[in-house]
Enzyme design. Sequence first.
Site, PDB file in Angstrom:
ATOM      1  N   ASP A 114      35.132  58.141  34.513  1.00 25.94           N
ATOM      2  CA  ASP A 114      35.470  59.206  35.227  1.00 25.94           C
ATOM      3  C   ASP A 114      36.435  58.643  36.079  1.00 25.94           C
ATOM      4  O   ASP A 114      36.892  57.408  36.438  1.00 25.94           O
ATOM      5  CB  ASP A 114      34.295  59.593  36.109  1.00 25.94           C
ATOM      6  N   ASP A 134      42.283  52.612  36.991  1.00 22.50           N
ATOM      7  CA  ASP A 134      41.056  52.804  37.500  1.00 22.50           C
ATOM      8  C   ASP A 134      40.422  53.968  36.760  1.00 22.50           C
ATOM      9  O   ASP A 134      40.452  54.985  37.214  1.00 22.50           O
ATOM     10  CB  ASP A 134      41.095  53.219  38.880  1.00 22.50           C
ATOM     11  N   GLU A 180      31.185  57.075  38.810  1.00 22.65           N
ATOM     12  CA  GLU A 180      31.452  56.041  39.654  1.00 22.65           C
ATOM     13  C   GLU A 180      32.205  56.729  40.885  1.00 22.65           C
ATOM     14  O   GLU A 180      32.001  56.196  42.267  1.00 22.65           O
ATOM     15  CB  GLU A 180      32.242  54.920  39.305  1.00 22.65           C
ATOM     16  N   GLU A 181      33.167  57.435  40.679  1.00 21.91           N
ATOM     17  CA  GLU A 181      34.011  57.854  41.773  1.00 21.91           C
ATOM     18  C   GLU A 181      33.682  58.889  42.570  1.00 21.91           C
ATOM     19  O   GLU A 181      34.089  59.377  43.585  1.00 21.91           O
ATOM     20  CB  GLU A 181      35.262  58.510  41.042  1.00 21.91           C
ATOM     21  N   HIS A 187      43.629  56.253  43.084  1.00 24.58           N
ATOM     22  CA  HIS A 187      43.367  57.134  43.678  1.00 24.58           C
ATOM     23  C   HIS A 187      44.632  57.955  44.175  1.00 24.58           C
ATOM     24  O   HIS A 187      44.225  59.097  44.742  1.00 24.58           O
ATOM     25  CB  HIS A 187      42.241  56.800  45.100  1.00 24.58           C
TER      26      HIS A 187
HETATM   27  N1  BES Z   1      37.858  50.570  41.015  1.00 26.37           N
HETATM   28  C1  BES Z   1      37.517  51.173  42.430  1.00 26.37           C
HETATM   29  C2  BES Z   1      37.128  49.921  43.634  1.00 26.37           C
HETATM   30  C3  BES Z   1      37.994  48.691  43.688  1.00 26.37           C
HETATM   31  C4  BES Z   1      39.316  49.141  43.409  1.00 26.37           C
HETATM   32  C5  BES Z   1      37.250  47.804  44.170  1.00 26.37           C
HETATM   33  C6  BES Z   1      40.224  48.025  43.849  1.00 26.37           C
HETATM   34  C7  BES Z   1      38.192  46.914  44.070  1.00 26.37           C
HETATM   35  C8  BES Z   1      39.559  46.557  43.883  1.00 26.37           C
HETATM   36  C9  BES Z   1      36.433  52.052  42.165  1.00 26.37           C
HETATM   37  O1  BES Z   1      36.680  52.829  41.246  1.00 26.37           O
HETATM   38  C10 BES Z   1      36.508  52.691  43.464  1.00 26.37           C
HETATM   39  O2  BES Z   1      37.542  53.480  43.908  1.00 26.37           O
HETATM   40  N2  BES Z   1      35.262  53.224  44.106  1.00 26.37           N
HETATM   41  C11 BES Z   1      35.356  54.016  45.339  1.00 26.37           C
HETATM   42  C12 BES Z   1      33.643  54.113  45.675  1.00 26.37           C
HETATM   43  C13 BES Z   1      33.197  55.328  46.340  1.00 26.37           C
HETATM   44  C14 BES Z   1      33.745  56.539  45.555  1.00 26.37           C
HETATM   45  C15 BES Z   1      31.739  55.718  46.408  1.00 26.37           C
HETATM   46  C16 BES Z   1      36.039  53.784  46.512  1.00 26.37           C
HETATM   47  O3  BES Z   1      35.962  52.053  46.662  1.00 26.37           O
HETATM   48  O4  BES Z   1      36.627  54.367  47.376  1.00 26.37           O
HETATM   49 MN    MN Z   2      36.999  52.044  39.587  1.00 31.17          MN
END
Ligand code: BES
Ligand code: MN
Length: 481
Positions: free
Chosen positions: A102, A133, A168-169, A437
């Site tokens: 996703d 991502d 996950e997102e 993002h």
């Molecule tokens: N892949 C990212 C998190 C990430 C990016 C970790 C770069 C380390 C380095 C993950 O998909 C993400 O964006 N997670 C969200 C979590 C949330 C939606 C619960 C975030 O960090 O905003």
């Molecule tokens: Mn991710």
Amino acid sequence: MTTTPLPPAGADRDAALLAASEAGAPAARADLEALVRVPSVSADPARAGDVARSAEAVADLLRACGVPEVGVHTAAGGAPAVVARRPAPAGRPTVLLYAHHDVQPTGDARDWTSEPFTPTERDGRLFGRGTADDKAGVVAHAHALRTLLPLWGEDGGVGVTVFVEGEEEVGSPTFGAFLAEHGEDLAADVIVVADSANWRVGVPAITTTLRGLVDCEVRVDVLSHAVHSGVNGGPVLDALTCLARLLATLHDEAGDVAVAGLVTGTAAAGVEVAEDVFRADAGVLDGVRLAGTGSLADRLWARPALSVLGVDAPAVAAASNTLLPSASAKLSLRLAPGQDPAAAAAALRRHLLEHAPFGARVTVTDGEAGRPFRADTGSPAHEVARRAFARAFGVGTGDVVEAGMGGSIPFVADLAERYPGAAILVTGVEDPDSRAHGADESLHLADFARVCAGEVLLLDGLAQLPAGGAGAVERAGASPA
Ligand code: BES
Ligand code: MN
């Protein structure tokens, strides 16, 4: 596809594997483009069909890569996840490969240089939502298996379970239910979470810590209805002004988070973030001073961070001469490793209620919560990973950076808790300019090929470790929080 037997472990074997990986690179690139064309935005209910299509595309890809058992599963009405398995040959460890299919919403498509769901190459990067991502993470797993399974044959290599999540997102809301239903199937000696970032283009990293997060919505009410701002303005402050004053209490003069009671740590010694590099990577405008105290590594990885993600108030173009009765904001609090999310949410709520300006009515609605993570990097599997990524990137083993990351992957703490004996390797494909993002998300294509090669060497290297001995031997340094 080559059927020449692989040389025994050593430089010749690595060279043969790197050559095989390189031969498969064009297919990996094509697979990635196909996945990016599916707009699998998990936060948008209107895209549920696309998320389902995306899961099917991932399942088809894994089947085409030769993984024998492939299924699509949902738990508790959540988004579809793909689980694919290759049972472990006798005496060999099992490796769980994680990624998510996703993606985040695109935001305003006009902010993108090219269409978000049309993969487009510019200057050695592939642009599109999810390129980095985390669809590149999905494809890195598929590529490694397509490369290795024929070379390994029936009895060689490791057991593999691929788990590609579809939510996950949005904070993995049904992951607990999924573990309850399919937990046995995901058990592994080593878990590879390909959803983080490398240090810089050409410099690999293994992630040592992730921040947690809590979200909330804060609403301020001051009037029972809108009134004329000239007739009534002065003795009563409008709701947006009150909200702004409330938000201004969240940081102190230095720019540190002012919410009392939050865990604040220090980053592991040895890795620093240079200010000029950070400013350039993040696009901080000249003259804007950085906020907070402590080293940049501390501020990015080991301390809380509090941001306002959005405000509900009239748009400027629609504004009229009225005092606003109410206004709302969405807040996001990133949590240091060691912080309990429920305690952090309670501390933030308390702060907001206690700082209500002029007695304004403040209402706080809790949102998502996710735990931080701290890895034990002393396992045999981590040593294999350092060697694999060093070789694939053409750098020394000591040049593989072990760094914290400020982002969050909340379910990793759940995995660590559920499989306490497993080594958890957090790897990734992003680089500091990936803009995950944001608009113009992109993947560095040469790094992608290096990550793909690194994963081939990693899985093959793990096959040299005994079952049960590949995971963390010393668990003392690991904690799910
Ligand atoms: N892949 C990212 C998190 C990430 C990016 C970790 C770069 C380390 C380095 C993950 O998909 C993400 O964006 N997670 C969200 C979590 C949330 C939606 C619960 C975030 O960090 O905003
Ligand atoms: Mn991710």
